[in-house]
Design an enzyme around this catalytic site. Structure first.
Site, short mmCIF file in Angstrom:
data_model
loop_
_atom_site.label_atom_id
_atom_site.label_comp_id
_atom_site.label_asym_id
_atom_site.label_seq_id
_atom_site.Cartn_x
_atom_site.Cartn_y
_atom_site.Cartn_z
N ILE A 48 -16.19 -31.63 45.47
CA ILE A 48 -16.64 -32.45 44.35
C ILE A 48 -15.46 -33.15 43.67
CG2 ILE A 48 -17.71 -32.37 42.05
CD1 ILE A 48 -19.50 -30.13 43.09
N SER A 173 -21.97 -25.64 36.38
CA SER A 173 -22.68 -25.27 37.60
C SER A 173 -24.13 -25.00 37.27
CB SER A 173 -22.04 -24.02 38.23
OG SER A 173 -22.89 -23.45 39.21
N TYR A 186 -18.82 -15.36 37.08
CA TYR A 186 -18.73 -16.81 37.29
C TYR A 186 -19.87 -17.51 36.57
CZ TYR A 186 -18.81 -21.29 39.80
OH TYR A 186 -18.84 -22.62 40.12
N LYS A 190 -19.42 -20.44 33.56
CA LYS A 190 -19.99 -21.79 33.64
C LYS A 190 -21.00 -22.04 32.51
CE LYS A 190 -17.75 -23.45 37.11
NZ LYS A 190 -16.88 -24.63 36.96
N THR A 221 -20.08 -27.73 49.79
CA THR A 221 -18.62 -27.66 49.76
C THR A 221 -18.19 -26.28 50.24
OG1 THR A 221 -18.46 -26.75 47.52
CG2 THR A 221 -18.58 -29.15 47.71
#
Length: 281
Positions: A48, A173, A186, A190, A221
């Site tokens: 990204i 995210s 995580y 975010k 990705t």
């Protein structure tokens, strides 16, 4: 510590070097809506971040890219320069204060000012439950994903404010809205970026700087392989997915360029989902 800087000769108004060899979104002539502007993009040598750097440069900006490894910076700069784009690059681990200072100093030395900051760099050192994360894991995730955007912006702020009409894009995210159990801490980092976006938008509006947040969905990705190669998760997601495909990095890039452009001059404090569906419906 000595760091190499991969760059082209640049000025605040680099000459346009022709259309990109690879027009990922469409075969279009450059609009140059970001001409004479300078963008710093962290975590921008792949996925990204690289797509964002490419699109900003295609739209006329001079772009300073960065990541943790010199070979990745060199490869990305070479690829973008071959497309006729105005870029330079340097190593920066955003979790390290000395690297952030070096990134700011490099951008100012070679470009004179900065107009846009795109904070894409992120880490997720643990795939597992939230309560299974050690203190070291928590410190690393929060330092890179949450603290570093604020600290980097604080260093760039005086220079962005002088220029006026600046823009900051934080990259969150879809896990901020739809936590994935295996992404634990995580997810939380975010989610924190949504609050950071709204708070900074309030603080910086009087200083002529807009702050918005990109929320990518499942994008193909290397970083997101744990999600997009998880068949059970993908099958569950498809039940709510309106656009039945995995996203591509270029799906995010155009939005970032728009949010930096004059067309978005009345937009701030927004968190925009690019996921093929709305998780808030």
């Amino acid at each position: 510590m000595l760091r190499a800087v991969t760059r082209v000769t640049c000025s605040l108004c680099p000459p346009w070097a022709g259309p990109s060899v690879r027009m990922h979104s469409s075969e279009r002539a450059p609009k140059r809506s970001l001409a004479n502007r300078v963008a710093v993009v962290t975590g921008s040598t792949a996925g990204i971040g690289l797509a964002i750097a490419r699109r900003l440069a295609q739209d006329g900006a001079h772009v300073v890219i960065s990541s943790r490894k010199q070979q990745n910076v060199d490869r990305a700069v070479t690829a973008l320069r071959e497309e006729g784009l105005s870029v330079m690059g340097t190593v920066c681990h955003v979790g390290k204060a000395e690297d952030r200072e070096h990134l700011v100093a490099t951008a100012l030395e070679h470009c004179g000012s900065v107009d846009f900051l795109v904070c894409n760099a992120a880490v997720n050192p643990l795939v597992g439950s939230t309560l299974g994360a050690s203190e070291q894991v928590w410190d690393k995730i929060l330092s890179v994903n949450v603290k570093s955007p604020a600290l980097l912006l604080s260093q760039l702020l005086p220079h962005m404010e002088k220029r006026g009409n600046g823009a900051v894009i934080l990259v969150s995210s879809i896990s901020a809205y739809m936590p994935h159990v295996e992404l634990g801490a995580y997810n939380i980092s975010k989610t924190a970026l949504l609050g950071l976006t709204r708070t900074l938008a309030l603080e910086l509006a009087p200083r002529g700087i807009r702050v918005n947040c990109l929320i990518p969905g499942v994008i193909e990705t290397a970083f997101s392989e744990v999600v997009h190669k998880n068949e059970a998760f993908w099958n569950q997601l498809k039940e709510s997915q309106r656009v039945q495909r995995i996203g591509q990095p270029e799906d995010c890039a155009g939005l970032v360029s728009f949010l930096c452009s004059p067309d978005a001059s009345y937009i701030t404090g927004e968190s925009i989902v690019v996921a093929g569906f709305s998780p808030r419906l």
